[in-house]
Design an enzyme around this catalytic site. Structure first.
Site, PDB file in Angstrom:
ATOM      1  N   SER A  64       0.829  -1.212   0.000  1.00 45.72           N
ATOM      2  CA  SER A  64       0.000   0.000   0.000  1.00 45.72           C
ATOM      3  C   SER A  64       0.863   1.262   0.000  1.00 45.72           C
ATOM      4  CB  SER A  64      -0.902   0.028   1.229  1.00 45.72           C
ATOM      5  OG  SER A  64      -1.654  -1.155   1.318  1.00 45.72           O
TER       6      SER A  64
HETATM    7  N1  SAH Z   1      -0.575  -5.174   3.951  1.00 47.33           N
HETATM    8  C1  SAH Z   1       0.199  -5.414   2.742  1.00 47.33           C
HETATM    9  C2  SAH Z   1      -0.546  -5.014   1.485  1.00 47.33           C
HETATM   10  C3  SAH Z   1      -1.240  -6.186   1.014  1.00 47.33           C
HETATM   11  S1  SAH Z   1      -2.043  -6.173  -0.552  1.00 47.33           S
HETATM   12  C4  SAH Z   1       1.544  -4.743   2.798  1.00 47.33           C
HETATM   13  O1  SAH Z   1       1.811  -4.028   3.769  1.00 47.33           O
HETATM   14  O2  SAH Z   1       2.332  -4.963   1.895  1.00 47.33           O
HETATM   15  C5  SAH Z   1      -3.318  -7.307  -0.084  1.00 47.33           C
HETATM   16  C6  SAH Z   1      -2.872  -8.720   0.183  1.00 47.33           C
HETATM   17  O3  SAH Z   1      -4.033  -9.447   0.559  1.00 47.33           O
HETATM   18  C7  SAH Z   1      -2.277  -9.438  -1.016  1.00 47.33           C
HETATM   19  O4  SAH Z   1      -1.012  -9.915  -0.701  1.00 47.33           O
HETATM   20  C8  SAH Z   1      -3.260 -10.594  -1.265  1.00 47.33           C
HETATM   21  O5  SAH Z   1      -2.638 -11.779  -1.714  1.00 47.33           O
HETATM   22  C9  SAH Z   1      -3.874 -10.778   0.111  1.00 47.33           C
HETATM   23  N2  SAH Z   1      -5.177 -11.448   0.120  1.00 47.33           N
HETATM   24  C10 SAH Z   1      -6.162 -11.399  -0.791  1.00 47.33           C
HETATM   25  N3  SAH Z   1      -7.218 -12.148  -0.401  1.00 47.33           N
HETATM   26  C11 SAH Z   1      -6.880 -12.694   0.792  1.00 47.33           C
HETATM   27  C12 SAH Z   1      -7.553 -13.566   1.719  1.00 47.33           C
HETATM   28  N4  SAH Z   1      -8.782 -14.046   1.488  1.00 47.33           N
HETATM   29  N5  SAH Z   1      -6.899 -13.891   2.850  1.00 47.33           N
HETATM   30  C13 SAH Z   1      -5.655 -13.430   3.126  1.00 47.33           C
HETATM   31  N6  SAH Z   1      -4.972 -12.617   2.284  1.00 47.33           N
HETATM   32  C14 SAH Z   1      -5.581 -12.247   1.142  1.00 47.33           C
END
Ligand code: SAH
Length: 214
Positions: A64
């Protein structure tokens, strides 16, 4: 170390993107200043680690935008005794920021490669108070519930019921809610001592979707 180009870029990021936009909680600002964001970004993207935008981390996912990480972290009002659930570990950066501020971060990632890589970076940086699990965040993490804070960093179309259930009375849940690949509402949901929920729409955002496992 302190005069590396990354450290300078991080100082500028904090000044121009975080403080200038009104994030004022000193502990949150200090955490953003401390955590080496470039180490959570793949080598090939490292020059862009401190830009004012999300950055690709592989598998169609992104780390993000720094301001959004700071904003979400400030809105959940982290306390040093708090136990936190993060859904969507991604790069591990948001977890590392929270780890500076709370007692423990439990974080769930659906995509195994990303989760394992994040775990490794977190371990190298000695974030001993973060536990990463590969799994589906829609279900939360009942073994460690209830949580003082739940932070969801991918967008569901509706707030997953188990997450509301796993929030402590007095707890704060922040989650982008809305259609896939469109504008979503960042919602701050608070549970009072009686268990009643209040929801506040904070701002329009765009997150990758919270996916269902295949
Ligand atoms: N917090 C992260 C940003 C993550 S982007 C950071 O600081 O880098 C969102 C993430 O959510 C992605 O890696 C994606 O694979 C994950 N995601 C999507 N659906 C999900 C689910 N059902 N359970 C867990 N993770 C999930």
């Amino acid at each position: 170390m302190s005069d590396s180009p990354y450290d300078n870029a991080r100082e500028t990021m904090v000044r121009e993107q975080i403080a200038a936009r009104g994030v004022a909680n000193p502990a949150v600002v200090a955490a953003l200043r401390f955590v080496p964001r470039h180490l959570f970004v793949p080598q090939a993207e490292r020059d862009r680690a401190y830009v004012d935008a999300p950055v690709p981390i592989g598998h169609g996912q992104t780390i993000s935008q720094p301001y959004i990480v700071a904003l979400m972290t400030e809105l959940v009002r982290p306390q040093s005794s708090d136990r936190v659930l993060e859904v969507g570990t991604g790069s591990g950066y948001q977890a590392a920021v929270l780890a500076q501020l709370v007692s423990h971060v439990y974080t769930i990632e659906l995509e195994e490669t990303l989760g394992r890589r994040a775990e490794e970076v977190l371990r190298e940086l000695r974030n001993d108070n973060v536990t990463v699990r590969i799994g589906d965040g829609y279900a939360g993490w009942s073994e460690h519930a209830p949580f003082d804070i739940i932070i969801v960093t991918a967008a569901p179309e509706q707030v997953p019921q188990p997450l509301l259930h796993q929030l402590k009375p007095g707890g704060r849940l922040i989650v982008p809610v809305g259609p896939r690949f469109s504008v979503q509402q960042l919602q701050l949901i608070e549970k009072d001592a009686a268990g009643d929920l209040t929801t506040r729409n904070v701002s329009a955002v765009m997150f990758v979707p919270l996916r269902r496992p295949q």
